[in-house]
Design an enzyme around this catalytic site. Structure first.
Site, PDB file in Angstrom:
ATOM      1  N   TYR A 429       0.915  -1.280   0.075  1.00  0.00           N
ATOM      2  CA  TYR A 429       0.043   0.151  -0.043  1.00  0.00           C
ATOM      3  C   TYR A 429       0.764   1.185   0.012  1.00  0.00           C
ATOM      4  O   TYR A 429       2.067   1.010   0.330  1.00  0.00           O
ATOM      5  CB  TYR A 429      -0.868  -0.058   1.107  1.00  0.00           C
ATOM      6  CG  TYR A 429      -0.840   0.000   2.585  1.00  0.00           C
ATOM      7  CD1 TYR A 429       0.557   0.138   3.150  1.00  0.00           C
ATOM      8  CD2 TYR A 429      -1.758  -0.655   3.347  1.00  0.00           C
ATOM      9  CE1 TYR A 429       0.667   0.119   4.316  1.00  0.00           C
ATOM     10  CE2 TYR A 429      -1.419  -0.454   4.738  1.00  0.00           C
ATOM     11  CZ  TYR A 429      -0.300  -0.362   5.176  1.00  0.00           C
ATOM     12  OH  TYR A 429       0.080  -0.207   6.493  1.00  0.00           O
ATOM     13  N   GLU A 430       0.121   2.168  -0.297  1.00  0.00           N
ATOM     14  CA  GLU A 430       0.779   3.712  -0.817  1.00  0.00           C
ATOM     15  C   GLU A 430       1.954   3.386  -1.802  1.00  0.00           C
ATOM     16  O   GLU A 430       2.901   4.113  -1.746  1.00  0.00           O
ATOM     17  CB  GLU A 430       1.504   4.091   0.582  1.00  0.00           C
ATOM     18  CG  GLU A 430       0.474   4.315   1.753  1.00  0.00           C
ATOM     19  CD  GLU A 430      -0.818   5.023   1.454  1.00  0.00           C
ATOM     20  OE1 GLU A 430      -0.613   5.987   0.623  1.00  0.00           O
ATOM     21  OE2 GLU A 430      -1.732   4.599   1.989  1.00  0.00           O
ATOM     22  N   GLY A 431       1.507   2.590  -2.563  1.00  0.00           N
ATOM     23  CA  GLY A 431       2.489   2.498  -3.673  1.00  0.00           C
ATOM     24  C   GLY A 431       3.324   1.437  -3.450  1.00  0.00           C
ATOM     25  O   GLY A 431       4.116   1.342  -2.663  1.00  0.00           O
TER      26      GLY A 431
END
Length: 571
Positions: A429-431
């Site tokens: 998550y978050e890239g």
């Protein structure tokens, strides 16, 4: 063993490795004295140890649940959230004009990591709010700031980010959520978002969603996306709660880990929202929150790594098994060479990852305090490294923690496996970490490698100075920096992006390895003959050499990746 926040470790890093004293030379952070910093670290450590850590296992065994449309959080989470909010921890770095403390992001990052090590499922909630606060500070109108920021900063309300849709993951530009102008300064938001951390709960009175959506006639792709703030309850002008909004939780995800964190599928049905920033500039505004969260997610990985290391070390110093070959040992498995190898690797990598993350936070603070473009570039450059290496370290250390426990590591009652399950998502998550690496070798090299070159100069200056006192540690660090510089120059000159991307992940890890060597060298210089020098010797002699293989991989090109057809891969 109960979690013990590494307050002394942070104090050492701030004073001797990341040059925290530079902040006090700026007007913005002149009051960030050693006394203030030490007091805050101590209080955060106490909160983490006594309030959050007891909830780590409880949240895993008693997950958040959806009952008749209402999300119920794990036992004890509401009380712990109240302690976090009343202590002012949500708004540590927020603007004092809206109730924040205005403290450095460096200190905030240290506190967030300690809370993550204690109970990452709960720590996700303040992390999301902190990112939203920063996004609103930079992009919202003054009226929106006045209405929302005091409540978010105080922890009365919480924040989320809503990007992902079932068909639009990393390709955010493919989203289909739409926004229509209501003609009264608000917009009607319609669509479904998935994987929304803390999308709903019962620990605070309102949940404020930052939602990416597309206005009618906006172009396809990311350039046509706008950002909207869509609250669960639409507030009145005085900040009291108004009517419930037309949004709901469809379901909560059943996840590998982070069971205490309610991860929601959110449905918006012409829900009332307000525009944040300018139309079709939503990605720029959302990236303010995402970059804040990326540093925070790296810290989550490091926090879990610290907790997993403590857990494994405690087990190893108690477990007796087999004949110990080392004379004068304790008779427990901590004296077996391979167990000691794992524990030393865990400790050395946690130190390296933590130092990199704090250095990134320092660059953010210095950029804000000085408005110097070089500091801003450094912060942007270090962010993908801090996120990827921090989360990779969390995963690797948690996995080694299971291995140290042997057969007991896969028995849930020991708690070792939970660290591994909880931390796994931080690389996604978050890239994803692959996306972080691609960002590093593409966007972050658009300056022709100048920011990287300044880092190499800094590393080599330190190594040259250290040659007089620690030559056997200084020379490998200097040589590693030069090897990394050479591959960076090749990378910058490479016109084909896919060739860069083919080696992006090993390149990022090589960069982190070299930065880790630099941080360990600085620690050794500050603690000559002490524990930090001993740990630096282990890292520089055993882990730093990995950079050579990684750099060979980084410049190997893309051709052999496609030597097998798609059908050939599956055969």
């Amino acid at each position: 063993m109960p979690y013990h926040a590494p307050v002394d470790g942070f104090s050492f890093l701030l004073k001797h490795v990341v040059d925290y004293a530079k902040l006090r030379e700026t007007d913005r952070f002149a009051e960030a004295t050693d006394d203030v910093t030490d007091a805050i670290l101590a209080e955060a450590g106490k909160l983490s140890n006594e309030v959050l850590a007891p909830l780590q296992r409880a949240g895993d065994l008693n997950p958040a649940r959806l009952e008749n449309g209402v999300v119920r959080t794990s036992p004890g989470f509401a009380e712990a959230w109240k302690a976090i909010a009343e202590g002012g921890w949500v708004g540590m770095a927020a603007d004092p004009a809206h109730g924040g403390m205005g403290l450095p992001m460096t200190l905030t990052s240290a506190v967030n990591e300690m809370m993550s090590g204690a109970c990452i499922s709960l720590q996700l909630a303040p992390l999301m709010s902190q990112g939203q606060i920063e996004a609103l500070q930079h992009h919202a109108s003054e009226d929106i700031k006045a209405l929302y920021l005091p409540k978010l900063t105080a922890g009365d309300w919480t924040g989320t980010m809503n990007l992902t849709e079932p068909h639009a993951g990393s390709d955010v530009g493919a989203l289909s959520t739409k926004a229509e102008d209501n003609g009264d300064g608000t917009f009607a938001i319609t669509g479904q978002k998935i994987y929304i951390s803390w999308g709903d709960h019962d620990v605070a009175e309102n949940v404020c969603h930052l939602v990416l959506a597309r206005l009618p006639g906006a172009p396809a792709g990311t350039k046509g996306i706008s950002l909207f703030l869509v609250p669960k309850f639409v507030p009145n002008s005085d900040g009291t709660l108004g009517a419930g909004n037309s949004l709901k939780v469809v379901s909560l995800e059943h996840k590998l880990g982070l069971h205490g964190s309610p991860t929601a599928v959110m449905q918006f049905d012409a829900a009332t929202g307000v525009l944040i920033g300018q139309e079709q500039e939503g990605m720029a505004a959302m990236f303010t929150m995402m970059n804040n969260a990326r540093l925070g997610v790296g810290g989550q990985g490091i926090g879990v790594a610290e907790a997993a290391f403590q857990h494994a070390c405690d087990y190893a110093t108690d477990r007796k098994q087999g004949r110990v070959l080392r004379a004068g040992g304790t008779g427990t498995i901590v004296d077996h060479a391979d167990v000691r190898r794992m524990l030393m690797t865990m400790k050395a990598d946690v130190f390296a990852a933590r130092a990199i993350a704090l250095s990134c936070a320092m660059a953010i603070d210095m950029a804000h305090a000085t408005r110097d473009a070089d500091w801003d570039a450094r912060a942007a450059f270090l962010t993908p490294i801090a996120k990827a290496f921090g989360s990779d370290t969390g995963i690797a250390v948690a996995e080694m923690g299971v291995q140290v426990h042997g057969g007991m590591g896969v028995i849930e009652e020991t708690g070792a496996a939970q660290f591994s399950r909880d931390v796994r998502v931080t690389a996604i998550y978050e890239g994803t970490n692959g996306i972080q690496a691609m960002d590093l070798v593409a966007r972050k090299m658009m300056d022709g490698g100048d920011t990287a070159a300044r880092l190499f100069d800094e590393i080599e200056t330190c190594a040259e100075a250290a040659r007089a006192v620690l030559p056997d540690l200084a020379e490998p660090v200097w040589q590693a920096s030069e090897s990394l510089r050479e591959v960076t120059e090749w990378l910058v000159a490479e016109p084909d992006l896919n060739t860069r991307f083919a080696g992006a992940v090993p390149y990022l890890r090589a960069f982190a390895r070299v930065l880790g060597g630099y941080m360990h060298l600085k620690a050794a210089l500050a603690d000559k003959g002490g524990a930090h020098e001993a740990l630096a010797r282990f890292y520089i002699k055993r882990l730093l050499p990995e950079h050579l293989g990684l750099l060979a991989h980084a410049r190997a090109g893309a051709e052999d990746l496609y030597a097998l057809s798609a059908d050939g891969l599956a055969a």
